[in-house]
Each structure stands twice: as C-alpha cells, then as structure tokens.
Design a protein around this motif. Sequence first.
Motif, mmCIF file in Angstrom:
data_model
loop_
_atom_site.group_PDB
_atom_site.id
_atom_site.type_symbol
_atom_site.label_atom_id
_atom_site.label_comp_id
_atom_site.label_asym_id
_atom_site.label_seq_id
_atom_site.Cartn_x
_atom_site.Cartn_y
_atom_site.Cartn_z
ATOM 1 N N TRP A 1 0.940 -1.272 -0.059
ATOM 2 C CA TRP A 1 0.032 0.066 -0.059
ATOM 3 C C TRP A 1 1.014 1.177 0.039
ATOM 4 C CZ3 TRP A 1 -2.636 3.363 3.914
ATOM 5 C CH2 TRP A 1 -3.677 4.060 3.538
ATOM 6 N N SER A 2 0.283 2.165 -0.673
ATOM 7 C CA SER A 2 1.251 3.518 -0.682
ATOM 8 C C SER A 2 0.466 4.478 -0.316
ATOM 9 C CB SER A 2 1.802 3.537 -2.105
ATOM 10 O OG SER A 2 0.930 4.098 -3.038
ATOM 11 N N ASN B 1 4.971 15.784 -1.573
ATOM 12 C CA ASN B 1 6.257 15.777 -0.860
ATOM 13 C C ASN B 1 6.832 14.220 -0.998
ATOM 14 O OD1 ASN B 1 4.792 17.587 1.502
ATOM 15 N ND2 ASN B 1 6.795 18.148 0.684
ATOM 16 N N TYR B 2 6.210 13.074 -0.903
ATOM 17 C CA TYR B 2 6.645 11.749 -1.251
ATOM 18 C C TYR B 2 5.677 10.865 -0.834
ATOM 19 C CZ TYR B 2 7.337 12.651 3.571
ATOM 20 O OH TYR B 2 7.110 13.104 5.049
ATOM 21 N N HIS B 3 5.903 9.465 -1.476
ATOM 22 C CA HIS B 3 4.906 8.284 -1.144
ATOM 23 C C HIS B 3 5.710 7.648 -0.131
ATOM 24 C CE1 HIS B 3 2.575 9.264 -4.791
ATOM 25 N NE2 HIS B 3 3.540 9.581 -5.358
ATOM 26 N N LEU B 4 4.925 7.225 0.727
ATOM 27 C CA LEU B 4 5.241 6.034 1.546
ATOM 28 C C LEU B 4 4.901 4.740 1.087
ATOM 29 C CD1 LEU B 4 5.022 7.644 5.270
ATOM 30 C CD2 LEU B 4 7.015 7.463 3.925
ATOM 31 N N TYR C 1 -0.597 19.228 6.299
ATOM 32 C CA TYR C 1 -0.237 18.228 5.306
ATOM 33 C C TYR C 1 -1.577 17.480 4.958
ATOM 34 C CZ TYR C 1 -0.373 15.781 9.615
ATOM 35 O OH TYR C 1 -1.068 15.285 10.649
ATOM 36 N N SER C 2 -1.417 16.490 3.986
ATOM 37 C CA SER C 2 -2.837 15.477 3.915
ATOM 38 C C SER C 2 -2.020 14.404 3.328
ATOM 39 C CB SER C 2 -3.629 16.236 2.894
ATOM 40 O OG SER C 2 -3.236 16.505 1.771
ATOM 41 N N PHE C 3 -3.175 13.292 3.316
ATOM 42 C CA PHE C 3 -2.570 11.958 2.609
ATOM 43 C C PHE C 3 -3.447 11.975 1.529
ATOM 44 C CE2 PHE C 3 -2.656 11.130 7.432
ATOM 45 C CZ PHE C 3 -0.983 11.078 7.573
ATOM 46 N N SER C 4 -2.928 11.324 0.527
ATOM 47 C CA SER C 4 -3.750 11.071 -0.628
ATOM 48 C C SER C 4 -3.278 9.831 -1.258
ATOM 49 C CB SER C 4 -3.800 12.443 -1.388
ATOM 50 O OG SER C 4 -2.696 12.691 -1.993
ATOM 51 N N ASP C 5 -4.107 9.527 -2.417
ATOM 52 C CA ASP C 5 -3.940 8.228 -3.018
ATOM 53 C C ASP C 5 -3.576 8.790 -4.332
ATOM 54 O OD1 ASP C 5 -5.005 6.461 -5.320
ATOM 55 O OD2 ASP C 5 -5.151 5.395 -3.291
ATOM 56 N N ASN D 1 -7.534 11.975 -7.799
ATOM 57 C CA ASN D 1 -7.010 13.240 -7.918
ATOM 58 C C ASN D 1 -7.605 14.016 -6.769
ATOM 59 O OD1 ASN D 1 -5.024 14.356 -9.591
ATOM 60 N ND2 ASN D 1 -6.417 15.072 -11.215
ATOM 61 N N GLN D 2 -6.460 15.009 -6.265
ATOM 62 C CA GLN D 2 -7.098 15.810 -5.348
ATOM 63 C C GLN D 2 -7.640 15.289 -4.078
ATOM 64 O OE1 GLN D 2 -5.845 18.864 -5.606
ATOM 65 N NE2 GLN D 2 -4.874 18.382 -7.096
ATOM 66 N N HIS D 3 -7.796 14.022 -3.915
ATOM 67 C CA HIS D 3 -8.828 13.642 -2.960
ATOM 68 C C HIS D 3 -7.910 13.300 -1.774
ATOM 69 C CE1 HIS D 3 -12.327 11.687 -1.426
ATOM 70 N NE2 HIS D 3 -11.649 10.530 -1.119
ATOM 71 N N ALA D 4 -8.292 13.693 -0.664
ATOM 72 C CA ALA D 4 -7.503 13.464 0.610
ATOM 73 C C ALA D 4 -7.919 12.010 1.101
ATOM 74 C CB ALA D 4 -7.571 14.522 1.574
ATOM 75 N N LEU D 5 -7.491 11.103 1.864
ATOM 76 C CA LEU D 5 -7.598 10.104 2.367
ATOM 77 C C LEU D 5 -8.353 10.237 3.702
ATOM 78 C CD1 LEU D 5 -4.742 7.554 2.023
ATOM 79 C CD2 LEU D 5 -6.526 7.809 0.510
ATOM 80 N N PHE D 6 -9.224 9.484 4.153
ATOM 81 C CA PHE D 6 -9.877 9.597 5.378
ATOM 82 C C PHE D 6 -10.751 10.823 5.471
ATOM 83 C CE2 PHE D 6 -5.461 7.652 6.218
ATOM 84 C CZ PHE D 6 -5.892 6.237 6.358
ATOM 85 N N GLN D 7 -11.402 11.133 4.468
ATOM 86 C CA GLN D 7 -12.365 11.852 4.700
ATOM 87 C C GLN D 7 -13.873 11.205 4.699
ATOM 88 O OE1 GLN D 7 -12.439 14.567 1.307
ATOM 89 N NE2 GLN D 7 -11.030 15.838 2.416
ATOM 90 N N THR D 8 -14.704 11.932 5.348
ATOM 91 C CA THR D 8 -16.058 11.082 5.609
ATOM 92 C C THR D 8 -16.640 10.332 4.266
ATOM 93 O OG1 THR D 8 -17.238 13.064 5.492
ATOM 94 C CG2 THR D 8 -16.776 12.148 7.761
ATOM 95 N N ASP D 9 -16.311 10.894 3.364
ATOM 96 C CA ASP D 9 -16.862 10.397 1.770
ATOM 97 C C ASP D 9 -16.096 9.463 1.303
ATOM 98 O OD1 ASP D 9 -15.953 13.064 -0.516
ATOM 99 O OD2 ASP D 9 -14.882 12.054 1.005
#
Length: 385
Positions: free
Chosen positions: A240-241, A252-255, A281-285, A289-297
């Motif tokens: 998973w990244s 910044n980078y991918h973990l 900062y935010s996490f995203s996939d 596009n432009q979608h932050a992870l862990f939002q309610t939707d």
Amino acid sequence: MSKRLGVIWDADPHTIAKIAILKNYLHAWFRILGKTRHGQTLLYVDGFAGPGYYKNHAEGSPLAALNTAIGALEDLGPTCSAREIHCAFIEKEKLRFEEMREAIEPFVGRPSLGVTRVHGEFVEGIAEVRSLVPGPFRGEGPLFVFADPFGGTGIPFATFAECMQAESAELLINLDADGIGRIFAAESNNGRDAQLDELFGSDCWRERLTARGDMKRLSVQILDLYKERLRTLPKVRFIWSFAMRGKGDVLNYHLVFASKHQLGLMKMKEAMKQIDGSGAYSFSDAHVNQHALFQTDDATVFAEELFRRFDGEEVPMEEVTLFALNETPFVNAKAMLSVLDESGRLQVQAHPGKKLRAGSFPEERIRAIRFGRFATTGRQAVLGL
Ligand SMILES: C[S@@+](CC[C@H](N)C(=O)[O-])C[C@H]1O[C@@H](n2cnc3c(N)ncnc32)[C@H](O)[C@@H]1O
C-alpha cells in the motif's frame, strides 16, 4: 552532505507526521510480536537514520523508535516472550552519524533492548546488521526495514528483495517518485540508466515509463511500477502506498509499505488514521486526484473504484478484501460494499450453510460477490437465502 540542511535541520509538518506514523506502527509491531515471538529477536532497521532529532522536534526516527521500544518493553513486562527488541541505525554522513550515536547513547545497555549503529551506506550497512543479527534475515524473528532517503537514489531494489526473503519481513519506503521522475527525464545523464536499473531491480522501466513530459502521470507510473516490482517478491501480497502532501497540495513523497501479513497492513492503516491531518499536510491516493484520504465520503469514492475494477464479474471474497487492503484506505471492504448494495450493484454468495443478514458483509461467511447492475438490493441481493 547538503550545505542547505547542515547536520541537523527543521522538520516540516509532513516529516513530523511521518515520524508519528512510524511510531504508531512500531507501537503495535513491538507489542504484538513481543508477546507472540517466543525466544526470537524483533529487528527494526532504520536505513537512513539522520541525526536522531530535529532542531524543532525532539524525535527523529531513531529516538522515536527507541522511545517506542522502551515503552513497549515496559508495558509488556513479564508477558514479553521475545528474546529482545533490536534496533539498528545506518547513517552515511559522518557528522550526522556522530550526532545520532550520541543522541541514542542513553538507550545502550538496557535490558532486552539491542542497539546497533552503523556509519556507512544503506547497502553495506544492511550487510553489517545482517552479520551482527542474522536470525531475522533467516526468518528466525520478524524484520522491519524503514528506508527514508533524500531523493530516489541509494535504495537498490536488490537490497529490499534480499531483506524480504525472510518469512516475516516488512518494508516502509519513502519513495520520491518526483525525484525519480527527474532522473528519468535527464536522458543525457550518463549514470541515469544504471540508477534506474538499480532502483527497479531490472530494466523494466524502459518499457513501462512512457509519460515523457508529463511529470504528474510519470510519477504515478513510477509508483505503480515500483509496487508491481515489490509484488514479485515471495509472498508479498499486501502493498500500500499513500502520498504525503505539504502546504498548497505540493507532493512531498509516497510512503510505500510492503508486508506478507494482512495484520501488518491493517496496523499500518490504523497507524495513519491516528494522525490528525490538520491542514498542514494531507494524505492522498496517487490515483484519486486531489482526494484526501480518510474523509467521511471516502467509502463512496472508493466504492466506485471497486465497482469499476470488478463490474460484470463474480469475485471470491478474499480477492475483494485484498483489493480493499491494497487499493483503498480501508482495512476491509464492508463500507464500500454497503454503498454498492444500496444502489443495487452487487449480489452476495454465502458459503454453503452460512446465513447472511441484509446489509452486513462478514468476510468469513461470504464466498463471493457478484458485481453488476441488479434490480434487487439488501436482503434480496443475498443469493442462496
Ligand atoms: C530524510 S533523512 C532521514 C530522516 C530520518 N529518517 C528521520 O525521520 O528523522 C535522510 C538521511 O539519510 C542519509 N543518507 C543519505 N544517503 C544515504 C545512504 N546511501 N545510506 C545511508 N544514509 C544515507 C542522509 O545523510 C540523511 O541523514
């Protein structure tokens, strides 16, 4: 050593978040394995350790890991059945190494805690750690390798592949896909082909990286190819990244996390969820596009991904769960299946003799899910009732 940063530098918010994710994960890793790995050594290797702390933050990854290890040993007390927790730190820059050596000196000689410090490059450092603490590299004890370089060089795929031969090995890699993209774009650079061969462990990149001139798409191709390469390693099924972005949505980078165990990936996702995406900062996939992870939707967004992937197919439940783990922020597919169920886009096949309640998706009772557009939802969608 980069003059811009010096020996010790200020951590950005996303760096502090990265360290918190690492800590949260190690918190679970040390505790779970400390209880269950009777007589074994749990080996954590930090391949790019840095000076140990930051100007504005007391814990760099070395101090974060050691404080977490001490906390776990104290909490476990007599329930700790492992022989020891061993933490190894590799740093190539002499001055940073010296700083780190001193910063972690208070942890040396504590009961049940081993500490190794190596001044040198990641690849040689791993070889040295392996000769000092061989058990986990042979599968006698779990191994977790954290690789956090600046940029995309110095992390040969072959070294990770060797580490992942061990039965319980896991990797967390800071993959600078943009930096690697810049290496790829510099076609006139003499060392470029060898660098990319080393990074991907083959010349597969020649065929697969096609997005010349489109850095954003190239970055996604690099990440996908890298994950595909990890998937070729024996039994590495959970990969998973997530992208970490700083202010103004700058990537910044991918973990990238790779494991052979479902529980490992579940715990890594939990480790991320505990971090507050405060806006700095935010996490995203990379794909959404432009979608932050862990939002309610999230369930709605990722349900569409799930449907697109399997529309028209009957899919074993195990594969649906694997998709949820590897391709979405969730630890199972339940929330996404509910969304699809409500819009009549799935049917559920229970295992023989197992009953299902409408709208619930217990993995152990479901044999397969059929994806498509159906007239029925909820209870009627459960086949075999
Ligand atoms: C991003 S920093 C590490 C930060 C640290 N992991 C933390 O979270 O506090 C990268 C470190 O790797 C070191 N480094 C760079 N190339 C290296 C290599 N090939 N082998 C080992 N260390 C290296 C750098 O000097 C730097 O201190």
